[in-house]
Design an enzyme around this catalytic site. Structure first.
Site, PDB file in Angstrom:
ATOM      1  N   HIS A 119      33.883-114.818  -2.736  1.00 18.70           N
ATOM      2  CA  HIS A 119      33.931-116.074  -2.148  1.00 18.70           C
ATOM      3  C   HIS A 119      35.015-117.048  -2.886  1.00 18.70           C
ATOM      4  O   HIS A 119      35.480-118.004  -2.100  1.00 18.70           O
ATOM      5  CB  HIS A 119      32.540-116.770  -2.550  1.00 18.70           C
ATOM      6  CG  HIS A 119      31.216-116.435  -1.583  1.00 18.70           C
ATOM      7  ND1 HIS A 119      30.917-114.982  -1.604  1.00 18.70           N
ATOM      8  CD2 HIS A 119      30.604-117.156  -0.719  1.00 18.70           C
ATOM      9  CE1 HIS A 119      29.955-115.160  -0.613  1.00 18.70           C
ATOM     10  NE2 HIS A 119      29.819-116.185  -0.195  1.00 18.70           N
ATOM     11  N   HIS A 161      28.018-114.714 -10.110  1.00 16.69           N
ATOM     12  CA  HIS A 161      29.384-114.548 -10.963  1.00 16.69           C
ATOM     13  C   HIS A 161      29.257-115.183 -12.235  1.00 16.69           C
ATOM     14  O   HIS A 161      28.737-116.035 -12.644  1.00 16.69           O
ATOM     15  CB  HIS A 161      30.276-114.768  -9.897  1.00 16.69           C
ATOM     16  CG  HIS A 161      30.517-114.283  -8.923  1.00 16.69           C
ATOM     17  ND1 HIS A 161      31.227-112.927  -8.737  1.00 16.69           N
ATOM     18  CD2 HIS A 161      30.258-114.652  -7.626  1.00 16.69           C
ATOM     19  CE1 HIS A 161      31.030-112.512  -7.335  1.00 16.69           C
ATOM     20  NE2 HIS A 161      30.653-113.384  -6.616  1.00 16.69           N
TER      21      HIS A 161
END
Length: 207
Positions: A119, A161
């Site tokens: 992303h 993340h």
């Protein structure tokens, strides 16, 4: 990557990354603006999904069918494909696990892993593409920058993340955009690719 296979230095770096990420997210959520961002994190996740971007972009090329747009569209598409490939290979090689098991997202193959953030790479690739390679009017620069930064922060807030993951992803996205700038296809080349893929003369040569 299993901890018993890591060097002591790498293990120490990753452990510090985990702690720093936790502290950073806790710090962010002290502010009302970032608390409100948390509400929109799922939307931001979907807005930068690799498959969604790829399918939407192909549909964008097909539906508009404008030779004037082919150069921009094809160069962007090449970058999106390159991004998916690079991120998938790196995830499969590094195999760093995500911060928590994500029960509300699809986690198949390399996407089970955390490093680097796809992303983040995609958000920054799109940002550089539309501000440096095929510049949108400057009025759009601030919104697209805010979107890219918000996507990166949302990956941390959603616990998808760690900080190293999103920093590496953002750097990869910038490098991908610079690479696309170096190999930038001409208008004729882009039109030829669209025509070849469509196998339809009417599609490749619109009125």
């Amino acid at each position: 990557m299993k901890s018993n296979q890591m060097s002591p230095v790498l293990k120490s770096i990753l452990e510090k990354d985990v702690k720093l990420t936790d502290r950073f997210v806790t710090f962010l959520l002290q502010f009302a603006s970032f608390k409100s961002l948390k509400i929109h994190c799922k939307f931001l996740e979907v807005s930068c999904d690799g498959i969604a971007w790829l399918c939407t972009w192909i549909a964008f090329i097909w539906l508009l069918n404008s030779r004037d747009l082919y150069q921009m569209q094809v160069n962007m598409l090449i970058g999106l494909l390159l991004d998916i490939l690079i991120v998938a290979v790196l995830k499969a090689f590094v195999r760093r696990r995500r911060p928590v098991a994500a029960t509300d997202m699809l986690t198949i193959g390399p996407d089970k892993f955390s490093f680097p953030s796809g992303h983040a790479s995609r958000a920054f690739y799109v940002l550089i593409f539309f501000t440096k390679l095929h510049s949108l009017p400057i009025i759009f620069w601030m919104p697209i920058t805010a979107w890219a930064v918000s996507v990166v922060l949302s990956r941390l807030i959603l616990k998808r993340h760690y900080i190293l993951d999103v920093c590496a992803g953002a750097l990869i996205g910038v490098i991908e955009a610079l690479f696309i700038g170096l190999i930038w296809l001409s208008e004729d080349s882009a039109a030829s690719i669209v025509g070849f893929l469509a196998e339809d003369k009417a599609f490749s040569e619109p009125n």
